[in-house]
Design a protein around this motif. Structure first.
Motif, mmCIF file in Angstrom:
data_model
loop_
_atom_site.group_PDB
_atom_site.id
_atom_site.type_symbol
_atom_site.label_atom_id
_atom_site.label_comp_id
_atom_site.label_asym_id
_atom_site.label_seq_id
_atom_site.Cartn_x
_atom_site.Cartn_y
_atom_site.Cartn_z
ATOM 1 N N LEU A 32 0.365 2.862 -5.760
ATOM 2 C CA LEU A 32 0.743 3.010 -4.619
ATOM 3 C C LEU A 32 0.668 4.290 -3.797
ATOM 4 C CD1 LEU A 32 2.148 0.077 -5.305
ATOM 5 C CD2 LEU A 32 3.555 0.485 -3.357
ATOM 6 N N ARG B 67 0.716 -1.113 0.223
ATOM 7 C CA ARG B 67 0.011 -0.005 0.040
ATOM 8 C C ARG B 67 1.009 1.243 -0.098
ATOM 9 N NH1 ARG B 67 -4.664 0.858 2.218
ATOM 10 N NH2 ARG B 67 -3.738 2.620 3.556
ATOM 11 N N THR B 68 2.086 1.157 0.917
ATOM 12 C CA THR B 68 2.644 2.412 1.045
ATOM 13 C C THR B 68 3.933 2.188 0.684
ATOM 14 O OG1 THR B 68 1.273 2.910 3.062
ATOM 15 C CG2 THR B 68 3.246 4.263 2.779
#
Ligand code: BGC
Ligand code: ZN
Length: 367
Positions: free
Chosen positions: A202, A179-180
């Protein structure tokens, strides 16, 4: 013809050299492609070579022609060449095969030989000359609509490979949905990597020292990522604020940062090291803590260098997708053109002294 060369081992030895013009017949079996050089990007690697920290001349020569980020136009091709024609724009890969298994399957970017051959860097002359010739295998066509970004083909290939390496290695987890991402460094590799990770959806943070750096921050934000000054928010603090990143791509050129990244990576995360650090810096690190969290968190570290033609093609695809997703943003990276190789002193000055010089490149055509 003229070329920009250095004497490896001699600091600040950049000079204009006179070298023989290449011919199609220099490459055997009708596989030659003769290219007229239009633009050549330079980067920290060239600065380190000119500082005598890195690089080697071809055997038997006392000089090395610089240049590994090339954009040119095909002038002539041998009878066996089908994928480019005279008039096509092109770029060229950097590494040439040695003798290991990986070299023999076209993966010279992951040779298992200690000695590697790289045009403009190690043991082979580069592209900073009016023309060059190479085997068709190493010539990559640049679509005409990307001509204005062609000089970024090589850096883009390095980013594409780094990201590909992370995703390939993370298949160890069966599913990986990062995600990050943190990208450390806001040079060309940091910015292009941030762009490619945004294209994958992302949440991207680009970390670099300078607060409010102007253009770099504008480019980061135009790609839909966030710029964070580590002087204001150190990496550990950022991880506390936004959560630990699932992916970190390290591209500062600073090994201290490379190790700092190990302290904030999320569980099951991947850390990609891309910085070529030619110095001999020593560092104290919280080794127990890092070891503990890496073991209990099943974390992955992967070093990555160079790219083969497949990564060049991936990089060009990303540049093309970015053009229609973030129109006109990527060309803002191209900040500092220098006209002609005779202005090599200016090239080196920009590389080593001018903090505003995001991308320095040499124009070899008269405008
Ligand atoms: C180049 C890579 C090369 C690496 C190591 C980088 O600057 O972009 O192609 O493999 O240096 O020499
Ligand atoms: Zn480079």
């Amino acid at each position: 013809m003229k070329a920009l060369a250095v004497r490896p081992g001699v600091p600040k030895s950049a000079h204009v050299a006179e070298i023989p013009s290449p011919r199609l017949s220099d490459v055997p079996d009708g596989r030659g492609v003769l290219v007229r050089t239009l633009r050549v990007g330079v980067d920290a690697t060239d600065a380190e070579i000119d500082a005598a920290l890195y690089g080697a001349a071809p055997p038997g020569d006392s000089f090395l022609v610089l240049g590994h980020e090339v954009f040119g136009v095909v002038e002539e091709v041998g009878p066996q060449v089908t994928h480019v024609r005279p008039g096509d724009y092109c770029t060229c890969t950097v590494r040439r095969p040695g003798s290991t298994l990986y070299d023999r399957i076209g993966r010279n970017d992951i040779t298992s030989d200690e000695t590697y051959y790289e045009r403009g860097i190690n043991l082979l002359h580069g592209f900073l000359s009016e023309r060059f010739v190479d085997d068709a295998e190493f010539i990559v066509k640049v679509p005409v609509g990307l001509a204005h970004l062609g000089v970024l083909s090589e850096p883009a290939s390095v980013c594409a490979k780094g990201i590909e390496q992370a995703y390939l290695a993370q298949s160890r987890l069966q599913v990986w949905r990062p995600r990050t991402a943190f990208v450390t460094g806001a040079g060309q590799i940091g910015l292009l990597t941030a762009m490619m990770l945004r294209l994958r959806g992302l949440d991207v943070y680009v970390l670099a020292r300078t607060p409010n750096p102007g253009l770099k921050q504008e480019i980061v934000e135009a790609y839909g990522a966030r710029y964070v000054s580590t002087q204001e928010t150190p990496i550990r603090e950022l991880a506390r604020q936004v959560g630990k990143p699932d992916l970190i791509v390290e591209a500062t050129g600073n090994s201290r940062v490379a190790f700092e990244c190990m302290e904030v990576l999320n569980l099951n995360g991947a850390l990609v090291w891309t910085s070529v650090t030619a110095g001999d810096e020593l560092l104290e690190i919280p080794s127990d803590k890092i070891n503990f969290s890496w073991v209990l968190g099943n974390k992955l570290l992967v070093g990555t260098v160079n790219g083969n033609r497949h990564h060049f093609e991936q990089g060009l695809s990303a540049l093309a997708l970015a053009e229609v997703t973030f129109p006109g943003v990527t060309e803002r990276i191209l900040t500092h053109p220098v006209q002609g190789i005779e202005n090599y002193a200016e090239v080196m000055r920009l590389l080593t002294e001018d903090k505003s010089a995001l991308k320095v490149y040499v124009e070899l055509t008269d405008r």
